[in-house]
Design a protein around this motif. Structure first.
Motif: not given
Length: 665
Positions: A300-312
């Motif tokens: 989940l952390a990986a998704t938030v950090l850098g998976e897709g356009k909306t990531s950090r």
């Protein structure tokens, strides 16, 4: 109710929703569909584990044979043996010495291959139900009757194939990165220190005696899991498993490698020169293995950090600072340890140090604050939806059940990971991130240029041996027995003389009042709706004009509407668990939607807004143009991309609409 009204109603609803403020649709938390892979598991007297899942939507059965042996089990000096033997097992067996694939081709088998990874070797195929005996005969013949068909000729042939595969991999842009990261992530005495394909030196040194011993030591029935998924029942599966596999010896017990994450504390760096179009930055952390309670949290952390356009990181590097063309963050999970990896393509002309500074800044913010509740909710929604649509095919169902059994002795282990994901909070995700990805990273920078093989070989040694390596553990002692088989293998492969009837859904046709033709095919296997709007005129229609116009224009549709910007479209798509894509091929352009059934109305509304109200904002055009040009540069460094750009004009000739790059770029 007539078909026309039945189809038109959800479409009309979508149009009304699209015309209304979209925010009104987002108030209630979405209810997500679920899929349960029920199964039955049993073990034969010779130790073979069998897992069965019934799925009768089509008259096919997926056969998967997983051997619990991979490159992690290779001793020093024998790297690449597991993968080499995977190839040798396609050479033929004692009772079928001709090409392994021919019987499967004759029955129309699909999804057929064999693969080797750190912790396992597997073989699989999907066959018509009437060809199941043939498939089981073939798989059991190479498991129990192989060595008599393996001679020096077969070894030399497959050694050459594997070595050429290694050359092909290394000839790809960034193709030598994986080996570099592994040797710098794990110490010399770690099972993951070397990559799966092994070294040329070790492959050249492999003798016929070596490979035969490798087989007898590791490929017994007790070290194997057979998974059958599809048009079959557990009772039939048991009868057929005993018939074809019951006489195969258990084999010697195989020691199990134990988890060893080897979390590092220092930050280290490496640099590589390769024939690539742009600088790429990799960063890696060692994190816990499959089955660990914190691994889903790190996903989940990986998704938030850098998976897709909306990531950090994508938002910061691509949208805000405009210093990168792409960003990816993910967790590669294995049985002994996992790799948390970041990959960034630096925009041409930008100092990589500037990109690294921005990465460090965003990383520090995340490690201080953690994800927001909205970020976490969207990450969970993406993963729920990916699982639902991912298990439509019997091959995917078999892979999930096999992974659970082979790695965790539980075919339903995926449910544990899902429960851990659902229970995750911003605080627990932050705690896992602070524990595992706040220190001990390895950064590799790959720069364009001419590779130096001498330097690469020197760097390939990586980390030295380290203390703390756990010893492999032998399985609990058990007495296995075989049963006499009534299969007469001297008759050869069982013939397949009949095939099941196919029942395709009846296509229903209708037309909306505005003239749009609608075709509906109903199938209710999983709660997913697939929709495509198809427009005649693909990138062959660029002939005589600016090449790439069709693909570029269509690709811009989901980059912003009159009321939503690119990021908001992506956020809404994530909350709905939807996949929305636009693009072209040679003759058509399309806008497609893959939606969960429960989220169909708002997902259709989003698709409608994208198709009917594209904004084509200047800043979006500039951003996508930069990524497009970077993609073209990448194509020109990659063999397949070069072929797709070069061959069409040579094949079709000047002036033909198809005499253009088949990449569409």
């Amino acid at each position: 109710m007539s078909f026309t009204s039945a189809v038109a109603r959800p479409l009309a609803l979508a149009l009304m929703l699209a015309a209304a403020p979209l925010g009104a649709q987002e108030k209630a938390p979405p209810k997500f569909d679920t899929v349960d892979l029920t199964y039955e598991k049993f073990q034969l007297e010779n130790g073979l584990t069998v897992v069965v899942h019934e799925d009768h939507k089509a008259p096919v059965v997926h056969v998967a044979v997983w051997y619990h042996i991979g490159s992690a089990d290779e001793p020093t000096g024998k790297t690449g043996f597991a993968h080499l033997f995977e190839h040798l097992m396609f050479s033929g067996s004692e009772n079928h010495r001709t090409g392994y694939f021919k019987p499967f081709e004759q029955v129309g088998a699909t999804d057929q291959n064999g693969t080797t990874w750190n912790d396992r070797t597997n073989y699989f195929e999907t066959v018509p139900t009437t060809a199941l005996d043939m498939a089981l005969w073939m798989e059991s013949d190479r498991m129990g009757h192989l060595l008599g068909a393996v001679g020096q000729k077969e070894l030399d042939t497959q050694r050459g194939v594997v070595q050429n595969e290694k050359r092909q991999d290394e000839n790809q842009p960034y193709g030598r990165v994986e080996e570099n990261i592994q040797v710098n992530a794990f110490p010399f005495n770690h099972p993951y220190h070397h990559d799966t394909i092994g070294s040329m030196k070790d492959l050249n040194a492999a003798s016929l005696e070596d490979v035969k011993k490798w087989f007898t030591d590791h490929y017994g029935a007790a070290n194997t899991t057979l998974v059958l998924v599809g048009d079959i029942t557990p009772a039939v599966a048991r009868q057929k498993a005993e018939k074809f596999f019951g006489d195969i010896p258990a084999g010697p017990p195989v020691a199990r490698q134990q988890p060893w994450v080897y979390q590092r504390t220092d930050s280290t760096r490496g640099e590589m020169v390769d024939q690539v179009a742009q600088v790429r930055i990799y960063r890696e952390w060692n994190v816990p293995q499959l089955g660990d309670a914190e691994t889903p949290l790190l996903g989940l952390a990986a998704t938030v950090l850098g998976e897709g356009k909306t990531s950090r990181l994508y938002n910061r590097l691509v949208y805000q600072d405009k210093i990168a063309d792409s960003v990816e963050v993910g967790v590669e999970q294995f049985a002994l340890a996992s790799l948390f990896e970041l990959q960034v393509d630096v925009k041409k002309g930008v100092d990589p140090a500037k990109v690294e500074a921005a990465i460090n800044d965003e990383w520090a913010k995340f490690l201080k604050e953690g994800p927001t509740q909205d970020e976490l909710d969207r990450a969970k929604a993406r993963r729920r939806a990916a699982f639902v649509r991912g298990v439509e095919k019997v091959a995917a169902q078999a892979r999930i059940l096999a992974e659970g059994q082979v790695y965790r002795n539980d075919p339903g282990a995926y449910k544990i990971d899902q429960q851990r994901m659902e229970a995750a909070t911003p605080a627990t995700v932050l705690a896992a991130a602070q524990k595992w990805i706040s220190k001990g990273d390895y950064t590799l920078t790959v720069k364009p240029g001419t590779p130096d093989p001498t330097k690469d070989e020197a760097e390939a040694e990586g980390l030295a041996s380290a203390p703390g390596a756990p010893k492999p553990v032998m399985p609990e002692k058990r007495v296995y027995t075989t049963v006499k088989s009534d299969v007469d293998r001297s008759k050869g492969v069982p013939e397949v003389n009949s095939f099941p009837e196919l029942n395709f859904p009846t296509l229903q046709h209708g037309k909306l009042k505005n003239g749009i033709e609608v075709v509906l095919g109903e199938r209710h296997a999983i709660p997913v709706v697939q929709m495509k709007l198809l427009f005649p005129g693909g990138y062959a229609s660029d002939h005589g004009h600016k090449l790439g116009t069709a693909s570029f224009t269509t690709g811009m549709l989901d980059e912003g509407t009159k009321t939503l910007d690119s990021l908001e479209i992506a956020r809404r798509r994530e909350r709905l668990g939807a996949i929305l894509a636009t693009g072209c091929d040679l003759d058509n352009c399309s806008a497609s939607l893959n939606s969960l059934k429960s989220q169909l109305a708002p997902s259709l509304a989003l698709l409608s807004d994208v198709v009917r109200n594209p904004a084509f904002r200047d800043e979006d055009v500039a951003r996508i143009r930069g990524q497009w040009l970077a993609g073209i540069a990448q194509e020109k460094t990659e063999p397949t991309g070069l072929a797709l750009r070069t061959l069409p004009p040579l094949i079709y000739g000047k002036g033909n609409p198809y005499a253009i790059p088949f990449t569409g770029s």
